[in-house]
Design an enzyme around this catalytic site. Structure first.
Site, PDB file in Angstrom:
ATOM      1  NE  ARG A   1     -59.839 -30.062   5.341  1.00 35.51           N
ATOM      2  CZ  ARG A   1     -58.611 -30.722   5.244  1.00 35.51           C
ATOM      3  NH1 ARG A   1     -57.768 -30.026   4.433  1.00 35.51           N
ATOM      4  NH2 ARG A   1     -58.176 -31.829   5.400  1.00 35.51           N
TER       5      ARG A   1
ATOM      6  NE  ARG B   1     -61.044 -28.200   8.350  1.00 32.18           N
ATOM      7  CZ  ARG B   1     -60.088 -28.029   9.094  1.00 32.18           C
ATOM      8  NH1 ARG B   1     -59.558 -26.828   9.051  1.00 32.18           N
ATOM      9  NH2 ARG B   1     -59.543 -29.020   9.904  1.00 32.18           N
TER      10      ARG B   1
ATOM     11  CG  ASP C   1     -61.569 -36.320   7.946  1.00 31.79           C
ATOM     12  OD1 ASP C   1     -61.184 -35.867   9.417  1.00 31.79           O
ATOM     13  OD2 ASP C   1     -60.661 -36.008   6.963  1.00 31.79           O
TER      14      ASP C   1
END
Length: 424
Positions: free
Chosen positions: A44, A109, A284
Site C-alpha cells: 500500500r 486495502r 500487521d
C-alpha cells in the site's frame, strides 16, 4: 533500477522466525481437514505521511494514501493461488458459499486484498465463467470498524484502554521512552510532529520504509536514524497492544475463540454449514497481536501478505491435531510450536492451552468495576468534582429562588388592574 515488486519480495525474505523448520518428515502431520487463515493486506501507499515529508503530496503516489497498490493486488492474487494449491484436496474448483467464508476489516486495502486473494483461489471454471474477464465475484463480509471487536478490535473496551495506559506508564516502557528521549526530540523537530512513544516512531519508520520501496529519495536528516535507530523501536511497537495476558485476552481473544470453535465443531462434524476454510483479511497489528496471544511472536513488522494458518488435521492414527504455521515469505510456511504442546498439538490439548486467553463474555469483561474506577480517582479529580457539585448546587438554589419570587409577584398582581387615573 529494481521494480517495487522485486524490492518488496527481497525485503520480506529477510525476516527469520525462531521456530520450527518447514514441515519435517519425521512428524505425523496427517491431512488438513479445515483451515483458519489470517493474513495481512498487500502493498500500500503511506497512510499518514509526517508533516515535513517531501513526498507528503498524495498526487505523487500511484493511488491515494493508504490504498492497495497494483503490487499489493498481485501479491494477494499469488497468495490465493498458493492457497488453491495447498488446499486442492479440500476445496472443489467451483466456488460455493458452503466451503469458504471470508471476513475483512472495514478498510479498503483489506477488502481489496481479500477480493484479489479470492481471484487467485477461485478462478471461475465451467458454467461459473460469465465473462472473458475470468473472474468470479465472491462475497467478503465486514462490519464497521468501531463496532468490530473480532478482527479490527476497534470497538471501545474500557478495561482494555485502562490496562493499555497502565502498560504505557509501566517502568519497562518508561525506560524505553527515557532511553530514547533524544531520538524522540530529534524526530519531533525534523518530522514536524510530536513523537512521544514507540508507536509514534513506528509511524515515521513505516512511511520511510514505503518511500524506500518506491525509490523515493529520503531527506538528509533521516540518514542518521533510518533504518538502524528506528527499526528496533518499530519492531518493539508491535508487542505493545497485546503486551500482557489481559490485553491479549481483550484484543485477540475473541478471534482466537472463534477459530477454536471452528476446529472443535469441525472435529465433531457439527460445523454448519460444513465449511472447509475460514479467511480473515486484516492488518500487521492483527497478525502480531494474534501471535502475541499465542506466545509465538518475535518482535518484527509482519510484512505484506504475512499469513497465520491454524489448521485442523487428521493424522495416521485418526486423531485430530492442530498445527500453527507462519508464512511471511514466498517460501513454505514455518511450523510453530504452541508453548506447552508439540508442533502437532492434539486438539484437546490445544483447546486446554488456549482456554485462558478466550473471554467468555467480551462485553462484560470490558466493563470496569467500581474498585477500578476508584483506583483512577486522584485528589485533583476529587477537588474538581467537589467544585463542580458546589457550582451546580448554587445554580439550583438561584433557580429555585427565582421561581419562588416570580410566582409571588404573579400572585400579588393577579386581581389588580391599573386605572386610567393612576399616575404613569
Amino acid at each position: 533500477m529494481r521494480t517495487v515488486e522485486a524490492v518488496v519480495a527481497v525485503v520480506t525474505t529477510c525476516i527469520v522466525f525462531g521456530a520450527s523448520s518447514a514441515y519435517s518428515k519425521n512428524l505425523d502431520l496427517g491431512t488438513i481437514v479445515f483451515a483458519n487463515i489470517l493474513f495481512r493486506h498487500g502493498d500500500r501507499t503511506p497512510v499518514d505521511p509526517y508533516p515535513t515529508d517531501p513526498w507528503g503530496n498524495e498526487t505523487l503516489w500511484p493511488v491515494p494514501f493508504g490504498q492497495l497498490t497494483n503490487v499489493g493486488k498481485s501479491q494477494h492474487l499469488r497468495l490465493g493461488r498458493w492457497f488453491r494449491e495447498r488446499y486442492s484436496h479440500l476445496l472443489p474448483e467451483c466456488y460455493t458459499p458452503y466451503d469458504v467464508y471470508v471476513q475483512s476489516t472495514d478498510i479498503d486495502r483489506t477488502l481489496m486484498s481479500a477480493e484479489a486473494n479470492l481471484a487467485g483461489l477461485y478462478p471461475p471454471e465451467g458454467d461459473q465463467v460469465w465473462d472473458k474477464l475470468k473472474w468470479m465475484p465472491i462475497p467478503v463480509h465486514t462490519i464497521p470498524e468501531l463496532e468490530d471487536s473480532l478482527l479490527a478490535s476497534k470497538k471501545y473496551c474500557p478495561k482494555y484502554e485502562m490496562e493499555l495506559q497502565n502498560v504505557m506508564n509501566s517502568p519497562e516502557i518508561r525506560k524505553i521512552d527515557d532511553d530514547n528521549q533524544e531520538l524522540y526530540n530529534y524526530l519531533s523537530k525534523k518530522a514536524g510532529t510530536m513523537v512521544q512513544s514507540v508507536s509514534d516512531v513506528s509511524g515515521i519508520y513505516n512511511t520511510l520504509f514505503i518511500e524506500v520501496l518506491y525509490n523515493r529519495t529520503l531527506p538528509e536528516w533521516t540518514k542518521s536514524v533510518y533504518p538502524d535507530k528506528l527499526k528496533p523501536l518499530a519492531d518493539f511497537s508491535f508487542t505493545v497492544e497485546a503486551h500482557n495476558k489481559l490485553l491479549q485476552r481483550l484484543k485477540s481473544g475473541r478471534l482466537l475463540g472463534e477459530m477454536v470453535d471452528h476446529l472443535v465443531s469441525k472435529s465433531k462434524n457439527a460445523l454448519f454449514p460444513n465449511r472447509k476454510i475460514w479467511i480473515y483479511s486484516a492488518h500487521d497489528t492483527t497478525v502480531a497481536n494474534f501471535l502475541m496471544t499465542l506466545d509465538l511472536f518475535e518482535p518484527h513488522c509482519p510484512p505484506y501478505t504475512a499469513t497465520v494458518l491454524v489448521e485442523l488435521r487428521v493424522n495416521s492414527l485418526k486423531q485430530h491435531i492442530v498445527t500453527i504455521s507462519y508464512k511471511n515469505t514466498s517460501a513454505e510456511p514455518r511450523l510453530l510450536t504452541l508453548p506447552g504442546c508439540e508442533v502437532a498439538c492434539p486438539l484437546g490439548k490445544f483447546v486446554e492451552l488456549t482456554n485462558d486467553m478466550i473471554p467468555k463474555d467480551w462485553a462484560k469483561e470490558c466493563l470496569l468495576g467500581w474498585e477500578q474506577y476508584a483506583h483512577n480517582i486522584t485528589m485533583p479529580s476529587i477537588f474538581g468534582i467537589s467544585i463542580l457539585l458546589l457550582v451546580i448546587i448554587i445554580l439550583l438554589g438561584l433557580l429555585i429562588i427565582g421561581v419562588v419570587y416570580y410566582h409571588r409577584n404573579c400572585d400579588s398582581n393577579r386581581y389588580y388592574f391599573k386605572l386610567t387615573t393612576d399616575p404613569i
